[in-house]
Scaffold this active site. Structure first.
Site, PDB file in Angstrom:
ATOM      1  N   SER A 153     -25.707  27.204 -28.394  1.00 10.60           N
ATOM      2  CA  SER A 153     -26.091  27.544 -29.761  1.00 10.60           C
ATOM      3  C   SER A 153     -27.506  28.116 -29.853  1.00 10.60           C
ATOM      4  O   SER A 153     -27.843  28.771 -30.817  1.00 10.60           O
ATOM      5  CB  SER A 153     -25.981  26.309 -30.666  1.00 10.60           C
ATOM      6  OG  SER A 153     -26.982  25.378 -30.350  1.00 10.60           O
TER       7      SER A 153
ATOM      8  N   LYS B 192     -31.274  23.416 -33.504  1.00  9.67           N
ATOM      9  CA  LYS B 192     -31.252  24.650 -34.293  1.00  9.67           C
ATOM     10  C   LYS B 192     -32.660  24.999 -34.777  1.00  9.67           C
ATOM     11  O   LYS B 192     -33.543  24.151 -34.829  1.00  9.67           O
ATOM     12  CB  LYS B 192     -30.366  24.456 -35.538  1.00  9.67           C
ATOM     13  CG  LYS B 192     -28.900  24.174 -35.270  1.00  9.67           C
ATOM     14  CD  LYS B 192     -28.137  25.421 -34.883  1.00  9.67           C
ATOM     15  CE  LYS B 192     -26.642  25.169 -34.868  1.00  9.67           C
ATOM     16  NZ  LYS B 192     -26.244  23.965 -34.099  1.00  9.67           N
TER      17      LYS B 192
END
Lengths: 199, 199
Positions: A118, A156
DNA sequence: CTTGAAAGTTCTCATAAAGTTCTCTATCAT
DNA sequence: ATGATAGAGAACTTTATGAGAACTTTCAAG
């Protein structure tokens, strides 16, 4: 415990090997330290070997090998310089050694092993280690370890929106940013470092 | 039970070693405490050693070593677990510790600061540090520091071709692999690690 | 395979720099 | 007064550093 000049000699040898791929001659060390007597240099080299920092093959020309230790047991590596496409390695004048503990260590830090892609566009690959500093708040653009609904933890980019909501932005073109109500997100820490080992 | 000045001297020595990596001279301590007599300083140092706070090598220049080193100086961080999108942090049993020196240290290694984006798709970004192990040969797929025509140093993937030629492959879609005659390439080392610090 | 230059080894000598041992003086609290 | 703490400084000893001669070994050119 090396003397000042012995330490000078050790650093010279280390950098020389890194740059040239082979150990220096006694005379090359002498030149590098501004000494004229190779006998003196030989004495230094012996002291360095006795301290366990290098290995010697007696008699042999350039018969030195580095051992994986550093003076004082400190975790330092020589910082040789910059490498850029199109230029030879440019020496960095101001900084000679990089101390791994200074580079990464700090209070309230821990390491996580990354699984998944990610954050791949941020240069954080599957299998990398990230150094996380435990902290309940983060600034916009920080890479955070966020716990979602007390269930899922993710890595993130974070953005705090005007309306109080929080957007978590993956660094992967295949994934989309998602915005959450602030009470669903708990920041567990902020990424302050990253490392990777190639085996 | 050190006296006030003895304690001053001890603190000075500790700081000095932390700062310089080696012990101070008596005269340097004297200077730091605003004393002119190294004989006096010597008396303090002896007292500190008698109190068990430092270790002395008599006669030797800079012959002091700290004792009872705080374990905070060790370059280890707790390895908490794995983080993956979609799952909470999976705790790794037995609170492991990751030793930065073991992770990166080794003989014949040095650090380079990367400039440019030629390896960006391999997760090596502009400004990253790479740990390079000096080695004249590399395997296919290794990331190497290659010196081209003894002039340009670059960071690329390497491939040895059947005909003996060598192809250097950037990890950047905007750049192309280039194949060279083997005598034009000298491998200066192989990348064994990479690290990045977020500020 | 020989051979000589180049490199490593072993000394001794000299000097500078740093550590060690003293003695002397002064202050200060008990 | 007395002892503990501070500091100065002289005299001395030991290390650290460097030069260089003499010798042995390695290595590469022919």
């Amino acid at each position: 415990m090396l003397s000042r000049r012995e330490e000078d000699a050790y650093r010279f040898i280390r950098d020389f090997i890194a740059r040239h791929g082979h150990a220096p001659l006694l005379e090359e060390i002498a030149l590098g330290l501004g000494i004229r007597s190779k006998g003196t240099v030989h004495r230094y080299v012996q002291a360095i070997a006795r301290a366990g920092l290098i290995e010697l093959v007696p008699g042999r020309h350039r018969g030195m090998r580095l051992r994986g230790q550093t003076p004082g047991g400190k975790a330092t590596l020589p910082l040789l310089g910059r490498i850029a496409a199109g230029q030879p390695i440019a020496a960095i004048p101001d900084q000679e050694e990089i101390d791994l503990s200074e580079f990464f260590m700090g209070p309230n830090r821990f390491v996580l092993k990354v699984q998944g892609d990610s954050m791949i566009d941020a240069g954080i690959l599957d299998g990398d280690m990230v150094v996380v500093e435990q902290r309940p708040r983060a600034g916009n653009g920080d890479i955070v370890v966020a716990l979602l609904d007390n269930e899922e933890a993710t890595l993130k980019y974070i953005r705090h929106n005007r309306d109080g909501s929080i957007t978590l932005i993956p660094a992967n073109a295949a994934l989309r940013p998602i915005t959450y109500a602030p009470e669903r997100i708990r920041i567990q820490g902020v990424v302050v470092g990253q490392m990777r080992s190639y085996r």
